[in-house]
Design a protein around this motif. Sequence first.
Motif, PDB file in Angstrom:
ATOM      1  N   PRO A  79       0.821  -1.203   0.000  1.00  0.00           N
ATOM      2  CA  PRO A  79       0.000   0.000   0.000  1.00  0.00           C
ATOM      3  C   PRO A  79       0.862   1.263   0.000  1.00  0.00           C
ATOM      4  O   PRO A  79       2.071   1.209   0.204  1.00  0.00           O
ATOM      5  N   PHE A  80       0.210   2.376  -0.226  1.00  0.00           N
ATOM      6  CA  PHE A  80       0.856   3.683  -0.251  1.00  0.00           C
ATOM      7  C   PHE A  80       0.258   4.521   0.880  1.00  0.00           C
ATOM      8  O   PHE A  80      -0.659   5.310   0.657  1.00  0.00           O
ATOM      9  N   PRO A  81       0.750   4.314   2.110  1.00  0.00           N
ATOM     10  CA  PRO A  81       0.117   4.926   3.279  1.00  0.00           C
ATOM     11  C   PRO A  81       0.156   6.450   3.278  1.00  0.00           C
ATOM     12  O   PRO A  81       1.026   7.061   2.672  1.00  0.00           O
ATOM     13  N   ASN A  82      -0.816   6.984   3.977  1.00  0.00           N
ATOM     14  CA  ASN A  82      -0.904   8.425   4.228  1.00  0.00           C
ATOM     15  C   ASN A  82      -0.967   9.286   2.966  1.00  0.00           C
ATOM     16  O   ASN A  82      -0.204  10.240   2.823  1.00  0.00           O
ATOM     17  N   PRO A  83      -1.896   8.989   2.049  1.00  0.00           N
ATOM     18  CA  PRO A  83      -2.003   9.893   0.897  1.00  0.00           C
ATOM     19  C   PRO A  83      -2.387  11.286   1.375  1.00  0.00           C
ATOM     20  O   PRO A  83      -3.151  11.431   2.329  1.00  0.00           O
ATOM     21  N   PRO A  84      -1.850  12.311   0.752  1.00  0.00           N
ATOM     22  CA  PRO A  84      -2.190  13.678   1.164  1.00  0.00           C
ATOM     23  C   PRO A  84      -3.698  13.913   1.067  1.00  0.00           C
ATOM     24  O   PRO A  84      -4.336  13.501   0.105  1.00  0.00           O
ATOM     25  N   ARG A  85      -4.250  14.561   2.050  1.00  0.00           N
ATOM     26  CA  ARG A  85      -5.702  14.807   2.090  1.00  0.00           C
ATOM     27  C   ARG A  85      -6.206  15.534   0.852  1.00  0.00           C
ATOM     28  O   ARG A  85      -7.318  15.332   0.413  1.00  0.00           O
ATOM     29  N   GLY A  86      -5.347  16.375   0.276  1.00  0.00           N
ATOM     30  CA  GLY A  86      -5.738  17.154  -0.884  1.00  0.00           C
ATOM     31  C   GLY A  86      -5.986  16.343  -2.145  1.00  0.00           C
ATOM     32  O   GLY A  86      -6.590  16.840  -3.088  1.00  0.00           O
ATOM     33  N   ILE A  87      -5.517  15.084  -2.184  1.00  0.00           N
ATOM     34  CA  ILE A  87      -5.757  14.271  -3.372  1.00  0.00           C
ATOM     35  C   ILE A  87      -6.868  13.243  -3.168  1.00  0.00           C
ATOM     36  O   ILE A  87      -7.179  12.493  -4.083  1.00  0.00           O
ATOM     37  N   ILE A  88      -7.455  13.239  -1.978  1.00  0.00           N
ATOM     38  CA  ILE A  88      -8.594  12.347  -1.722  1.00  0.00           C
ATOM     39  C   ILE A  88      -9.842  13.024  -2.279  1.00  0.00           C
ATOM     40  O   ILE A  88     -10.164  14.150  -1.908  1.00  0.00           O
ATOM     41  N   ASP A  89     -10.524  12.331  -3.215  1.00  0.00           N
ATOM     42  CA  ASP A  89     -11.684  12.951  -3.862  1.00  0.00           C
ATOM     43  C   ASP A  89     -12.928  12.874  -2.987  1.00  0.00           C
ATOM     44  O   ASP A  89     -12.900  12.326  -1.883  1.00  0.00           O
ATOM     45  N   ARG A  90     -14.023  13.409  -3.470  1.00  0.00           N
ATOM     46  CA  ARG A  90     -15.250  13.487  -2.668  1.00  0.00           C
ATOM     47  C   ARG A  90     -15.859  12.121  -2.373  1.00  0.00           C
ATOM     48  O   ARG A  90     -16.673  11.992  -1.473  1.00  0.00           O
ATOM     49  N   THR A  91     -15.445  11.078  -3.116  1.00  0.00           N
ATOM     50  CA  THR A  91     -15.926   9.723  -2.838  1.00  0.00           C
ATOM     51  C   THR A  91     -15.040   9.023  -1.811  1.00  0.00           C
ATOM     52  O   THR A  91     -15.295   7.887  -1.449  1.00  0.00           O
ATOM     53  N   GLY A  92     -13.986   9.716  -1.372  1.00  0.00           N
ATOM     54  CA  GLY A  92     -13.085   9.136  -0.381  1.00  0.00           C
ATOM     55  C   GLY A  92     -11.973   8.301  -0.989  1.00  0.00           C
ATOM     56  O   GLY A  92     -11.301   7.560  -0.289  1.00  0.00           O
ATOM     57  N   GLN A  93     -11.776   8.433  -2.296  1.00  0.00           N
ATOM     58  CA  GLN A  93     -10.734   7.654  -2.953  1.00  0.00           C
ATOM     59  C   GLN A  93      -9.667   8.561  -3.554  1.00  0.00           C
ATOM     60  O   GLN A  93      -9.864   9.761  -3.721  1.00  0.00           O
ATOM     61  N   VAL A  94      -8.547   7.944  -3.858  1.00  0.00           N
ATOM     62  CA  VAL A  94      -7.446   8.618  -4.533  1.00  0.00           C
ATOM     63  C   VAL A  94      -7.271   7.915  -5.870  1.00  0.00           C
ATOM     64  O   VAL A  94      -7.194   6.695  -5.919  1.00  0.00           O
ATOM     65  N   GLN A  95      -7.217   8.688  -6.941  1.00  0.00           N
ATOM     66  CA  GLN A  95      -6.963   8.099  -8.255  1.00  0.00           C
ATOM     67  C   GLN A  95      -5.681   8.685  -8.814  1.00  0.00           C
ATOM     68  O   GLN A  95      -5.497   9.905  -8.830  1.00  0.00           O
ATOM     69  N   ILE A  96      -4.816   7.775  -9.243  1.00  0.00           N
ATOM     70  CA  ILE A  96      -3.510   8.153  -9.768  1.00  0.00           C
ATOM     71  C   ILE A  96      -3.347   7.524 -11.139  1.00  0.00           C
ATOM     72  O   ILE A  96      -3.528   6.313 -11.292  1.00  0.00           O
ATOM     73  N   ARG A  97      -3.014   8.341 -12.114  1.00  0.00           N
ATOM     74  CA  ARG A  97      -2.695   7.807 -13.436  1.00  0.00           C
ATOM     75  C   ARG A  97      -1.191   7.647 -13.508  1.00  0.00           C
ATOM     76  O   ARG A  97      -0.440   8.545 -13.110  1.00  0.00           O
TER      77      ARG A  97
END
Length: 104
Positions: A79-97
Amino acid sequence: PADRTGARYLALAWHPILRDRLERYFDSGRQLASERDHRTRVLVTLNPTGQIVKVQVMEESGVRDLDDAAVEAFNAAGPFPNPPRGIIDRTGQVQIRWDFVLRS
């Protein structure tokens, strides 16, 4: 460890997986087209704690083994712990291309 984040750990997973896939690919008698680079574009979805929810191939390289290696590398690096809060979307997920490129 808590510092297992970022591109460094992805590269550490990618290189041996890619090497293994390419060895099997060439051992089977197949060749890669040398006139172009091979790019696999993936979309990785993480939950708010950095756990991988899904790795989806968005653009194929033209070589299934390379595409599979890209997915396997992300799953191995997470896993990639502690994603920055600013990249967490309104659904509570982080999407990275992410693009994996094998230069010919």
